[in-house]
Scaffold this active site. Structure first.
Site, PDB file in Angstrom:
ATOM      1  N   TYR A   1       0.890  -1.156   0.000  1.00  0.00           N
ATOM      2  CA  TYR A   1       0.000   0.000   0.000  1.00  0.00           C
ATOM      3  C   TYR A   1       0.934   1.212   0.000  1.00  0.00           C
ATOM      4  CZ  TYR A   1      -3.397  -3.369   1.914  1.00  0.00           C
ATOM      5  OH  TYR A   1      -4.202  -4.458   2.145  1.00  0.00           O
TER       6      TYR A   1
ATOM      7  N   CYS B   1       1.652   2.972   3.342  1.00  0.00           N
ATOM      8  CA  CYS B   1       2.017   2.122   4.475  1.00  0.00           C
ATOM      9  C   CYS B   1       3.430   2.422   4.971  1.00  0.00           C
ATOM     10  CB  CYS B   1       1.900   0.659   4.042  1.00  0.00           C
ATOM     11  SG  CYS B   1       2.818  -0.507   5.049  1.00  0.00           S
TER      12      CYS B   1
END
Length: 330
Positions: free
Chosen positions: A110, A113
């Site tokens: 992601y 992240c």
């Protein structure tokens, strides 16, 4: 009423409370996965769970473009004080002998992240080319093939690696077989995973405005459909604003900004006047701190941190040392 029940189910799901099957079950489960997975919901180390766990507002449409531009300018000014040329940045990278350099590296991630960014900081610094597959946090279809359903997942010449710190340990063994981690380096890497990451969520979701700002960044950089993006931004921001208050209590944080500033100052003190914890060049602890802070660099929490602590100079040195990303087109 269906929407209200759905939102309540989201909050219960995020808090880890089982939601009984009902007419809103699928709705709640989908939104829970949006909130839990899309943000900073990733793997930590040592069984810790540093997951990033973000209403109504006026003038967003009119202000969005201006605020985005202001964030970019302010972030660039704050985090790039000692800007260098492209050539200088490339030369600042740490070379890896060709015989140890992986040939095929793919990161499932992601974008926002902190743990994925920790792995990317390592890859960028060592100039290891890598491809990125952005995972959809709802379907996770990009990692259907894997028994491990969290990110980051790194495929290195066909070998699957998981958990950011374990990934970095294994990569270090591959590219520098004779390296031995220093005790100081290990200590501060543990501090990142077990302390620093826990402070991020209460800060980026501190207020409704900051929660929306954070989800705007997350959804605009993530792999979302249009509908998922709108849902995640507003439902997610609302849910995570309240969850952040629970996280403060869980980690005994009374003032989230004070905790962030204290962590930044603690890190600067650990440098003991050195450019980096590693001395004249970054070590794995430097890369870990830099990596997890990178996702907040344009957010208010990141700007406040630099304005109110001494960490800005170190961050600028790290930005220059890590240089341009070694990411290649997938």
């Amino acid at each position: 009423m269906r929407r209200v029940n759905g939102f309540a189910a989201i909050c219960r799901a995020v808090e880890g409370v089982a939601v009984a099957p009902s007419a809103t079950g699928n709705y709640a489960n989908q939104h829970h996965r949006l909130v839990q997975a899309a943000l900073f919901g990733t793997s930590g180390t040592n069984n810790s769970s540093p997951r990033s766990h973000w209403f109504p507002y006026n003038r967003i449409a009119a202000d969005q473009s201006a605020r985005a531009s202001a964030r970019a300018v302010a972030g660039t000014m704050l985090f790039s004080v000692a800007a260098t040329t492209l050539v200088e940045e490339v030369h600042a990278k740490e070379p890896v002998q060709s015989k140890f350099r992986p040939k095929d590296v793919v990161l499932y991630q992601y974008e926002a992240c902190p743990f994925c960014n920790k792995v990317k900081a390592f890859l960028d610094y060592y100039d290891i080319p890598y491809k990125v597959v952005e995972v959809n946090p709802i379907s996770k279809k990009e990692i259907k093939w894997s028994d491990y359903k969290k990110v980051p997942i790194l495929m290195v010449d066909g070998e699957q690696m998981v958990d950011s710190s374990d990934i970095i340990d294994k990569l270090t063994e591959k590219i520098s077989p004779d390296s031995v981690g220093e005790d100081e380096e290990k200590k501060w890497r543990g501090w990142v995973d077990n302390h620093l990451v826990h402070i991020l969520s209460p800060n980026i979701y501190r207020s409704t405005t900051e929660a929306l700002e954070s989800f705007e960044y997350i959804t605009s950089h993530g792999n979302f459909s249009f509908t998922e993006r709108i849902t995640a931004k507003y439902a997610g921001a609302a849910a995570m604003y309240f969850v952040s208050k629970k996280l403060k209590k869980k980690y005994n944080i009374t003032d989230e900004r004070a905790a962030l500033y204290e962590a930044a100052e603690t890190w600067v003190d650990a440098l003991k006047g050195r450019d980096f914890l590693g001395g004249t060049k970054p070590n794995l602890a430097d890369l870990a701190v830099y990596g997890v802070l990178r996702p907040i660099r344009y957010l208010k929490s990141g700007r406040d941190m630099v304005e109110n602590t001494r960490i800005g100079d170190w961050y600028s040195r790290m930005e220059n040392a890590v240089g341009v990303p070694s990411r290649i087109q997938a």
